[in-house]
Design a protein around this motif. Structure first.
Motif, PDB file in Angstrom:
ATOM      1  N   THR A 227     -16.703  12.280  48.582  1.00  0.00           N
ATOM      2  CA  THR A 227     -15.808  13.366  48.198  1.00  0.00           C
ATOM      3  C   THR A 227     -15.181  13.068  46.850  1.00  0.00           C
ATOM      4  O   THR A 227     -15.103  11.914  46.429  1.00  0.00           O
ATOM      5  CB  THR A 227     -14.685  13.552  49.235  1.00  0.00           C
ATOM      6  N   GLY A 228     -14.726  14.112  46.165  1.00  0.00           N
ATOM      7  CA  GLY A 228     -14.055  13.920  44.899  1.00  0.00           C
ATOM      8  C   GLY A 228     -12.715  13.235  45.084  1.00  0.00           C
ATOM      9  O   GLY A 228     -12.138  13.253  46.170  1.00  0.00           O
ATOM     10  N   SER A 229     -12.207  12.638  44.015  1.00  0.00           N
ATOM     11  CA  SER A 229     -10.948  11.904  44.121  1.00  0.00           C
ATOM     12  C   SER A 229     -10.200  11.922  42.803  1.00  0.00           C
ATOM     13  O   SER A 229     -10.811  11.876  41.735  1.00  0.00           O
ATOM     14  CB  SER A 229     -11.210  10.457  44.540  1.00  0.00           C
ATOM     15  N   SER A 230      -8.872  11.969  42.893  1.00  0.00           N
ATOM     16  CA  SER A 230      -8.022  11.855  41.709  1.00  0.00           C
ATOM     17  C   SER A 230      -7.552  10.424  41.499  1.00  0.00           C
ATOM     18  O   SER A 230      -6.799  10.158  40.572  1.00  0.00           O
ATOM     19  CB  SER A 230      -6.819  12.792  41.842  1.00  0.00           C
ATOM     20  N   ASP A 231      -7.975   9.510  42.363  1.00  0.00           N
ATOM     21  CA  ASP A 231      -7.604   8.107  42.292  1.00  0.00           C
ATOM     22  C   ASP A 231      -8.621   7.357  41.442  1.00  0.00           C
ATOM     23  O   ASP A 231      -9.817   7.338  41.789  1.00  0.00           O
ATOM     24  CB  ASP A 231      -7.552   7.521  43.699  1.00  0.00           C
ATOM     25  N   TYR A 232      -8.173   6.726  40.368  1.00  0.00           N
ATOM     26  CA  TYR A 232      -9.144   6.079  39.482  1.00  0.00           C
ATOM     27  C   TYR A 232      -9.859   4.917  40.174  1.00  0.00           C
ATOM     28  O   TYR A 232     -10.938   4.526  39.734  1.00  0.00           O
ATOM     29  CB  TYR A 232      -8.488   5.627  38.177  1.00  0.00           C
ATOM     30  N   HIS A 233      -9.307   4.387  41.263  1.00  0.00           N
ATOM     31  CA  HIS A 233      -9.986   3.318  41.989  1.00  0.00           C
ATOM     32  C   HIS A 233     -11.282   3.799  42.633  1.00  0.00           C
ATOM     33  O   HIS A 233     -12.135   2.985  43.006  1.00  0.00           O
ATOM     34  CB  HIS A 233      -9.064   2.735  43.066  1.00  0.00           C
ATOM     35  N   ALA A 234     -11.433   5.105  42.806  1.00  0.00           N
ATOM     36  CA  ALA A 234     -12.637   5.653  43.427  1.00  0.00           C
ATOM     37  C   ALA A 234     -13.827   5.674  42.482  1.00  0.00           C
ATOM     38  O   ALA A 234     -14.938   5.958  42.903  1.00  0.00           O
ATOM     39  CB  ALA A 234     -12.364   7.067  43.931  1.00  0.00           C
ATOM     40  N   TYR A 235     -13.592   5.391  41.213  1.00  0.00           N
ATOM     41  CA  TYR A 235     -14.633   5.483  40.188  1.00  0.00           C
ATOM     42  C   TYR A 235     -15.057   4.074  39.773  1.00  0.00           C
ATOM     43  O   TYR A 235     -14.201   3.230  39.474  1.00  0.00           O
ATOM     44  CB  TYR A 235     -14.108   6.272  38.987  1.00  0.00           C
ATOM     45  N   ASP A 236     -16.369   3.851  39.744  1.00  0.00           N
ATOM     46  CA  ASP A 236     -16.838   2.500  39.444  1.00  0.00           C
ATOM     47  C   ASP A 236     -17.549   2.390  38.102  1.00  0.00           C
ATOM     48  O   ASP A 236     -17.947   1.298  37.705  1.00  0.00           O
ATOM     49  CB  ASP A 236     -17.747   1.985  40.563  1.00  0.00           C
ATOM     50  N   THR A 237     -17.718   3.510  37.411  1.00  0.00           N
ATOM     51  CA  THR A 237     -18.370   3.482  36.102  1.00  0.00           C
ATOM     52  C   THR A 237     -17.564   4.340  35.137  1.00  0.00           C
ATOM     53  O   THR A 237     -17.231   5.488  35.469  1.00  0.00           O
ATOM     54  CB  THR A 237     -19.814   3.996  36.187  1.00  0.00           C
ATOM     55  N   TRP A 238     -17.287   3.787  33.951  1.00  0.00           N
ATOM     56  CA  TRP A 238     -16.440   4.468  32.966  1.00  0.00           C
ATOM     57  C   TRP A 238     -17.126   4.492  31.603  1.00  0.00           C
ATOM     58  O   TRP A 238     -17.864   3.567  31.239  1.00  0.00           O
ATOM     59  CB  TRP A 238     -15.106   3.733  32.828  1.00  0.00           C
ATOM     60  N   GLY A 239     -16.845   5.558  30.851  1.00  0.00           N
ATOM     61  CA  GLY A 239     -17.272   5.597  29.466  1.00  0.00           C
ATOM     62  C   GLY A 239     -16.278   4.846  28.586  1.00  0.00           C
ATOM     63  O   GLY A 239     -15.273   4.310  29.066  1.00  0.00           O
ATOM     64  N   GLN A 240     -16.542   4.848  27.282  1.00  0.00           N
ATOM     65  CA  GLN A 240     -15.711   4.100  26.343  1.00  0.00           C
ATOM     66  C   GLN A 240     -14.501   4.915  25.886  1.00  0.00           C
ATOM     67  O   GLN A 240     -13.577   4.364  25.284  1.00  0.00           O
ATOM     68  CB  GLN A 240     -16.536   3.669  25.127  1.00  0.00           C
ATOM     69  N   GLY A 241     -14.509   6.208  26.142  1.00  0.00           N
ATOM     70  CA  GLY A 241     -13.393   7.061  25.781  1.00  0.00           C
ATOM     71  C   GLY A 241     -13.580   7.763  24.453  1.00  0.00           C
ATOM     72  O   GLY A 241     -14.311   7.307  23.576  1.00  0.00           O
ATOM     73  N   THR A 242     -12.924   8.910  24.307  1.00  0.00           N
ATOM     74  CA  THR A 242     -12.933   9.665  23.061  1.00  0.00           C
ATOM     75  C   THR A 242     -11.506  10.143  22.788  1.00  0.00           C
ATOM     76  O   THR A 242     -10.809  10.618  23.690  1.00  0.00           O
ATOM     77  CB  THR A 242     -13.931  10.832  23.117  1.00  0.00           C
ATOM     78  N   GLN A 243     -11.071   9.997  21.543  1.00  0.00           N
ATOM     79  CA  GLN A 243      -9.688  10.318  21.185  1.00  0.00           C
ATOM     80  C   GLN A 243      -9.511  11.818  20.979  1.00  0.00           C
ATOM     81  O   GLN A 243     -10.290  12.451  20.249  1.00  0.00           O
ATOM     82  CB  GLN A 243      -9.294   9.575  19.901  1.00  0.00           C
ATOM     83  N   VAL A 244      -8.479  12.361  21.594  1.00  0.00           N
ATOM     84  CA  VAL A 244      -8.073  13.744  21.373  1.00  0.00           C
ATOM     85  C   VAL A 244      -6.637  13.714  20.837  1.00  0.00           C
ATOM     86  O   VAL A 244      -5.753  13.132  21.471  1.00  0.00           O
ATOM     87  CB  VAL A 244      -8.133  14.573  22.665  1.00  0.00           C
ATOM     88  N   THR A 245      -6.431  14.324  19.679  1.00  0.00           N
ATOM     89  CA  THR A 245      -5.108  14.387  19.074  1.00  0.00           C
ATOM     90  C   THR A 245      -4.750  15.842  18.817  1.00  0.00           C
ATOM     91  O   THR A 245      -5.505  16.556  18.146  1.00  0.00           O
ATOM     92  CB  THR A 245      -5.058  13.594  17.764  1.00  0.00           C
ATOM     93  N   VAL A 246      -3.621  16.269  19.354  1.00  0.00           N
ATOM     94  CA  VAL A 246      -3.165  17.650  19.196  1.00  0.00           C
ATOM     95  C   VAL A 246      -1.891  17.631  18.354  1.00  0.00           C
ATOM     96  O   VAL A 246      -0.887  17.041  18.750  1.00  0.00           O
ATOM     97  CB  VAL A 246      -2.900  18.316  20.553  1.00  0.00           C
ATOM     98  N   SER A 247      -1.956  18.267  17.204  1.00  0.00           N
ATOM     99  CA  SER A 247      -0.808  18.302  16.310  1.00  0.00           C
ATOM    100  C   SER A 247       0.042  19.540  16.585  1.00  0.00           C
ATOM    101  O   SER A 247      -0.464  20.596  16.955  1.00  0.00           O
ATOM    102  CB  SER A 247      -1.272  18.296  14.860  1.00  0.00           C
ATOM    103  N   SER A 248       1.345  19.392  16.373  1.00  0.00           N
ATOM    104  CA  SER A 248       2.266  20.514  16.637  1.00  0.00           C
ATOM    105  C   SER A 248       2.453  21.378  15.410  1.00  0.00           C
ATOM    106  O   SER A 248       2.016  21.047  14.321  1.00  0.00           O
ATOM    107  CB  SER A 248       3.616  19.960  17.097  1.00  0.00           C
TER     108      SER A 248
END
Length: 124
Positions: free
Chosen positions: A103-124
């Protein structure tokens, strides 16, 4: 096991949109539930959205509900996060993750594989 690579981050003005992509390698992608998380400087990793392996169900954090949409294309081994009406508080590094659980989960412990991440910056 899958490997994940995110893309699509960048700098955008408040009210703008971005679409993040997460490309997976490995033949088992379609069997994984997928999630997006984010982490702002000085903050803990925060759940954003998940989608089941069949795309039959999605779930969102209250902070993004109605603005973000998660989707996936199993033929392309890719999961997406469409982000609209962006706010400065959405600024963070965004990570996609794969979960082998039934089942899907909002708990990060349920995930065993992660990407490296991508930066999102929102200016005001």
């Amino acid at each position: 096991q899958v490997q994940l690579v995110e893309s699509g981050g960048g700098l955008v003005q408040a009210g703008g949109s971005l679409r993040l992509s997460c490309a997976a390698s490995g033949r088992s992608f379609s069997s994984y539930n997928m999630g997006w998380f984010r982490q702002a400087p000085g903050s803990e990793r925060e759940f954003v959205a998940w989608i089941t392996w069949s795309a039959s169900r999605e779930y969102y954090a209250d902070s993004v509900k109605g603005r973000f949409t998660i989707s996936r294309d199993n033929a392309k081994n890719t999961v997406y996060l469409q982000m609209n009406s962006l706010k400065p508080e959405d600024t963070a590094v965004y990570y996609c993750a794969a979960s082998p659980r039934l089942t899907g989960s909002s708990d990060y412990h349920a995930y065993d594989t992660w990407g490296q991440g991508t930066q999102v910056t929102v200016s005001s």
